[in-house]
Scaffold this motif. Sequence first.
Motif, PDB file in Angstrom:
ATOM      1  N   PRO A  95     -73.465  96.891  51.800  1.00 13.45           N
ATOM      2  CA  PRO A  95     -72.687  95.792  52.376  1.00 13.45           C
ATOM      3  C   PRO A  95     -72.723  94.525  51.531  1.00 13.45           C
ATOM      4  O   PRO A  95     -73.591  94.333  50.687  1.00 13.45           O
ATOM      5  CB  PRO A  95     -73.382  95.562  53.725  1.00 13.45           C
ATOM      6  N   PHE A  96     -71.756  93.686  51.793  1.00 18.18           N
ATOM      7  CA  PHE A  96     -71.691  92.346  51.227  1.00 18.18           C
ATOM      8  C   PHE A  96     -72.618  91.468  52.051  1.00 18.18           C
ATOM      9  O   PHE A  96     -72.509  91.408  53.268  1.00 18.18           O
ATOM     10  CB  PHE A  96     -70.237  91.883  51.288  1.00 18.18           C
ATOM     11  N   HIS A  97     -73.550  90.790  51.400  1.00 14.24           N
ATOM     12  CA  HIS A  97     -74.549  90.008  52.115  1.00 14.24           C
ATOM     13  C   HIS A  97     -74.242  88.511  52.064  1.00 14.24           C
ATOM     14  O   HIS A  97     -73.657  88.010  51.104  1.00 14.24           O
ATOM     15  CB  HIS A  97     -75.943  90.246  51.533  1.00 14.24           C
ATOM     16  N   LEU A  98     -74.655  87.844  53.100  1.00 18.15           N
ATOM     17  CA  LEU A  98     -74.560  86.395  53.207  1.00 18.15           C
ATOM     18  C   LEU A  98     -75.883  85.908  53.769  1.00 18.15           C
ATOM     19  O   LEU A  98     -76.282  86.320  54.859  1.00 18.15           O
ATOM     20  CB  LEU A  98     -73.399  86.009  54.135  1.00 18.15           C
ATOM     21  N   GLY A  99     -76.599  85.063  53.017  1.00 15.45           N
ATOM     22  CA  GLY A  99     -77.912  84.634  53.465  1.00 15.45           C
ATOM     23  C   GLY A  99     -78.852  85.805  53.661  1.00 15.45           C
ATOM     24  O   GLY A  99     -79.666  85.798  54.580  1.00 15.45           O
ATOM     25  N   GLU A 100     -78.722  86.825  52.800  1.00 16.38           N
ATOM     26  CA  GLU A 100     -79.528  88.038  52.843  1.00 16.38           C
ATOM     27  C   GLU A 100     -79.269  88.884  54.096  1.00 16.38           C
ATOM     28  O   GLU A 100     -80.039  89.788  54.417  1.00 16.38           O
ATOM     29  CB  GLU A 100     -81.030  87.717  52.728  1.00 16.38           C
ATOM     30  N   LEU A 101     -78.161  88.605  54.784  1.00 16.24           N
ATOM     31  CA  LEU A 101     -77.766  89.372  55.960  1.00 16.24           C
ATOM     32  C   LEU A 101     -76.424  90.046  55.690  1.00 16.24           C
ATOM     33  O   LEU A 101     -75.539  89.446  55.074  1.00 16.24           O
ATOM     34  CB  LEU A 101     -77.642  88.455  57.188  1.00 16.24           C
TER      35      LEU A 101
END
Length: 273
Positions: A95-101
């Motif tokens: 997945p594409f992560h944002l803020g390691e989420l």
Amino acid sequence: MEAPLHPDFPTDPSTPSAGQPAFWVGPRHLAGDDERLYDVVADTLSGLGWTSLTIVRGRHEPDEAPEDRQVLRSTVLHISPDALRWAQWGLADEPFHLGELPIAWQISARAEASSPLASWSAYFTRDVPGEAVVDFLVALDASDQPTVPLAGGELVLDAVAAHGWLRDIDQPQAAATDPTFTSHISLAEVPPLIQDADPRALVAEADETGPAGWQAWAEPVLGAPCLWAASFAASVPHDLVAAFAASLSSTAPVLRRVLPEATKDRLLRAPAI
């Protein structure tokens, strides 16, 4: 468009445990998504008349057991009737992560249906309160020109300040935080890979500061992983971000059965009778 290899394969693996007691909880920005972020948003889009398409890609061998099937990516795409806006749910194996989420929802809009590219995109991870994502989408659906800004950035900060959030001392015109300094919203440089038609996002060099967009996140413990994160490309109209911010910071309680481990001790709760 690929046809589903396994129609019964769940695109949203999260389902709240049946029979769990329900509570009215607050504050909303720490309440999580009740493990129903897909259902809450998808039901709203269905009610707005958006069309949904399921895409599943993977490998399927003859006589393969269900537990051995290999699904590489599963997404659900929701498209507005005028095809100017769409929302994609997808939790890929990579997945594409944002803020390691990992990103759960990506929401986009374009100025003309003939354009193959989005003018802007917004991204939401799991545990963003579903109410805030829904209110963002309702505002987007109601907009006649979803790529045209109708107000300045001050509208976003006014929305959270009206609910008791504090403007940042050093950046009073660009950032705010809740009174416990746990959740934040800031007009800051957009993270890498955020889709935006703003030419500045395409030509910025690695050592240059790119265009600023609204970023929001909750960090229950300083230095620990974020509970959730949201990112808005620089071209997302401020009035749409303000709809998200107003809902996120709302003092109205929300109904929850599943509480985030990281914040459950900080939540006020009352049994829902």
